[in-house]
Enzyme design. Structure first.
Site, PDB file in Angstrom:
ATOM      1  N   GLU A 292       0.825  -1.209   0.000  1.00 55.31           N
ATOM      2  CA  GLU A 292       0.000   0.000   0.000  1.00 55.31           C
ATOM      3  C   GLU A 292       0.862   1.263   0.000  1.00 55.31           C
ATOM      4  O   GLU A 292       0.533   2.249  -0.660  1.00 55.31           O
ATOM      5  CB  GLU A 292      -0.920   0.007   1.229  1.00 55.31           C
ATOM      6  CG  GLU A 292      -1.882  -1.182   1.277  1.00 55.31           C
ATOM      7  CD  GLU A 292      -1.346  -2.348   2.069  1.00 55.31           C
ATOM      8  OE1 GLU A 292      -2.145  -2.985   2.787  1.00 55.31           O
ATOM      9  OE2 GLU A 292      -0.130  -2.648   1.979  1.00 55.31           O
TER      10      GLU A 292
ATOM     11  N   TRP B 135      22.303 -38.184 -12.469  1.00 55.95           N
ATOM     12  CA  TRP B 135      21.159 -37.379 -12.907  1.00 55.95           C
ATOM     13  C   TRP B 135      20.124 -38.206 -13.661  1.00 55.95           C
ATOM     14  O   TRP B 135      20.459 -39.033 -14.499  1.00 55.95           O
ATOM     15  CB  TRP B 135      21.629 -36.223 -13.801  1.00 55.95           C
ATOM     16  CG  TRP B 135      22.519 -35.248 -13.087  1.00 55.95           C
ATOM     17  CD1 TRP B 135      23.843 -35.000 -13.330  1.00 55.95           C
ATOM     18  CD2 TRP B 135      22.160 -34.400 -11.993  1.00 55.95           C
ATOM     19  NE1 TRP B 135      24.329 -34.058 -12.463  1.00 55.95           N
ATOM     20  CE2 TRP B 135      23.315 -33.675 -11.628  1.00 55.95           C
ATOM     21  CE3 TRP B 135      20.980 -34.200 -11.280  1.00 55.95           C
ATOM     22  CZ2 TRP B 135      23.316 -32.745 -10.581  1.00 55.95           C
ATOM     23  CZ3 TRP B 135      20.975 -33.267 -10.245  1.00 55.95           C
ATOM     24  CH2 TRP B 135      22.129 -32.560  -9.910  1.00 55.95           C
TER      25      TRP B 135
ATOM     26  N   ASP C 265      25.076 -38.314  -2.676  1.00 54.59           N
ATOM     27  CA  ASP C 265      25.164 -37.282  -3.709  1.00 54.59           C
ATOM     28  C   ASP C 265      25.996 -36.061  -3.319  1.00 54.59           C
ATOM     29  O   ASP C 265      26.328 -35.247  -4.182  1.00 54.59           O
ATOM     30  CB  ASP C 265      23.756 -36.793  -4.079  1.00 54.59           C
ATOM     31  CG  ASP C 265      22.890 -37.893  -4.684  1.00 54.59           C
ATOM     32  OD1 ASP C 265      23.463 -38.890  -5.163  1.00 54.59           O
ATOM     33  OD2 ASP C 265      21.651 -37.758  -4.666  1.00 54.59           O
TER      34      ASP C 265
ATOM     35  N   LEU D 271      22.574 -28.095  -2.255  1.00 55.33           N
ATOM     36  CA  LEU D 271      21.231 -27.618  -1.911  1.00 55.33           C
ATOM     37  C   LEU D 271      21.109 -26.101  -2.045  1.00 55.33           C
ATOM     38  O   LEU D 271      20.467 -25.435  -1.232  1.00 55.33           O
ATOM     39  CB  LEU D 271      20.853 -28.060  -0.482  1.00 55.33           C
ATOM     40  CG  LEU D 271      20.948 -29.566  -0.200  1.00 55.33           C
ATOM     41  CD1 LEU D 271      20.570 -29.862   1.242  1.00 55.33           C
ATOM     42  CD2 LEU D 271      20.077 -30.353  -1.159  1.00 55.33           C
TER      43      LEU D 271
ATOM     44  N   ARG E 206      22.480 -22.332  -7.438  1.00 60.25           N
ATOM     45  CA  ARG E 206      23.564 -21.919  -8.335  1.00 60.25           C
ATOM     46  C   ARG E 206      23.139 -21.808  -9.788  1.00 60.25           C
ATOM     47  O   ARG E 206      23.763 -21.082 -10.558  1.00 60.25           O
ATOM     48  CB  ARG E 206      24.742 -22.888  -8.210  1.00 60.25           C
ATOM     49  CG  ARG E 206      24.417 -24.318  -8.559  1.00 60.25           C
ATOM     50  CD  ARG E 206      25.519 -25.278  -8.120  1.00 60.25           C
ATOM     51  NE  ARG E 206      25.168 -26.673  -8.423  1.00 60.25           N
ATOM     52  CZ  ARG E 206      24.404 -27.419  -7.627  1.00 60.25           C
ATOM     53  NH1 ARG E 206      23.914 -26.914  -6.536  1.00 60.25           N
ATOM     54  NH2 ARG E 206      24.145 -28.679  -7.953  1.00 60.25           N
TER      55      ARG E 206
ATOM     56  N   GLU F 188      13.414 -32.854  -0.420  1.00 64.32           N
ATOM     57  CA  GLU F 188      14.134 -33.422  -1.561  1.00 64.32           C
ATOM     58  C   GLU F 188      14.920 -34.658  -1.153  1.00 64.32           C
ATOM     59  O   GLU F 188      15.905 -35.021  -1.786  1.00 64.32           O
ATOM     60  CB  GLU F 188      15.071 -32.376  -2.188  1.00 64.32           C
ATOM     61  CG  GLU F 188      14.381 -31.396  -3.107  1.00 64.32           C
ATOM     62  CD  GLU F 188      15.356 -30.731  -4.077  1.00 64.32           C
ATOM     63  OE1 GLU F 188      16.303 -31.389  -4.522  1.00 64.32           O
ATOM     64  OE2 GLU F 188      15.148 -29.550  -4.383  1.00 64.32           O
TER      65      GLU F 188
END
Length: 353
Positions: free
Chosen positions: A53, A183, A213, A217, A220, A296
């Site tokens: 506002e 992947w 892995d 997290l 990038r 994840e």
């Protein structure tokens, strides 16, 4: 479309510009209209900075028009002093006679008091225009304040034959201590995931995902702020060599072990890893004032939240690759809301209704 709906729709469009940057505040957009013409508009951009506002009023070149205008706002104007003054006072001080509000603010310090204050000041107040759309806009904020937990998004990628990770033989030749991801999806799907990360306040994974892995997290592959990292590490298996302990981003590690001390950017929380773990984690994140989290993790972590029915959205990528054997995708059978493609990947979207 009705006139009021048209302008509230514009408020929603404006508010979305603040996605990922307004925490702990909600997303809010505002439009000021005089004689059927927009003379000012704005949105809340960052916590501690002017509200929607204020930005809308400040954008009006001829302030004399405000006394004959209507201000539209996607969420009830605040009536309390926080880091900024009450927006209700601004509306009253500028003699704006008409106020159209998308939905009521569930935050205890507002929750109808802003509407009451405006009406007591003699303003013509309309509430509930495109209410469902305005509620959906702030699904994170509303879930946090109404259900006392973060908005929970499940996300995973699975192969065409239903696996989320390969058999150990696929990883032969990798360093035994620090491994790398295998992947399933294409680079554009991975970039989209980083965009999602920039929009949510936190991201959560389990121990095995980190050990397999070594994920960063972060965002990038996209612009924006890295989410808070939440890591489940029951017995303290994750060493300082892993990226989640690089101190670059605030990280909360949930464990049963008592042998850890907080460091610069790493904070340890103790809890019991029992059948109520999903709810315990949700309560813990609520105490840390985290309004949204992407889960994840690996199969076990995801299944923990699925079995507890403690989730709001599920985003599932299905790639073209096949593993033939490995770790199966979680057991999940819900109503599909939307399906789309990202090149040769398929994205399936579910909502827990």
């Amino acid at each position: 479309m009705k006139t009021e709906e048209k302008y509230i729709k514009r408020c929603i469009e404006l508010a979305k510009n603040g996605l990922g940057t307004t925490y702990p505040n909600p997303l809010v957009g505002s439009v000021i209209v005089h004689n059927g013409k927009i003379i000012g508009e704005g949105w809340h951009q960052k916590a501690g900075e002017p509200h929607a506002e204020v930005n809308a009023v400040n954008s009006v070149k001829d302030k004399s028009l405000l006394s004959k205008a209507t201000i539209y706002v996607s969420l009830e104007p605040c009536s309390h002093f926080g880091k900024t003054p009450p927006c209700c006072d601004l509306i009253i001080a500028n003699n704006i006679p008409n106020v159209v509000i998308g939905t009521v603010d569930p935050f205890a310090k507002v929750a109808g008091s802003g509407i009451k204050k405006l009406m007591e000041a003699g303003k013509n107040v309309t509430v509930g225009v495109l209410e469902d759309e305005c509620n959906k806009l702030n699904k994170r904020f509303f879930t946090f304040h109404q259900q006392k937990r973060p908005y929970i998004i499940l996300k995973w990628a699975e192969t065409a034959d239903g696996f989320i990770a390969p058999d150990a033989i696929f990883r032969q030749g990798q360093n035994d201590n620090i491994k790398k991801p295998v992947w399933i999806t294409n680079q554009y799907s991975r970039q989209l995931v980083h965009k999602w990360r920039s929009q949510e306040q936190a991201i959560l994974v389990g121990t095995q995902t980190v050990l397999d892995d070594n994920p960063k997290l972060d965002v990038r592959d996209w612009g924006g702020k890295n989410p808070i990292r939440i890591v489940l590490d029951r017995t303290g298996k994750i060493s300082e060599a892993y990226s989640v302990k690089d101190n670059k981003t605030k990280t909360i590690i949930i464990t049963e072990s008592q042998n850890f001390k907080n460091s610069e950017n790493i904070f340890y929380e103790n809890c019991t890893f029992d059948t109520s773990l999903a709810f315990t984690v949700a309560d813990l994140l609520f105490r840390h004032e985290i309004q949204s989290v992407i889960i994840e993790g690996g199969r076990q972590t995801l299944q923990t939240f699925i079995d507890a029915n403690l989730w709001d959205e599920a985003l599932i990528f299905r790639g073209k690759a096949t593993f033939k054997k490995g770790i199966s995708a979680p057991n999940f059978s819900e109503n599909l809301i939307k399906k789309q493609t990202v090149l040769d990947d398929e994205l399936l979207i579910f909502r827990n209704v």
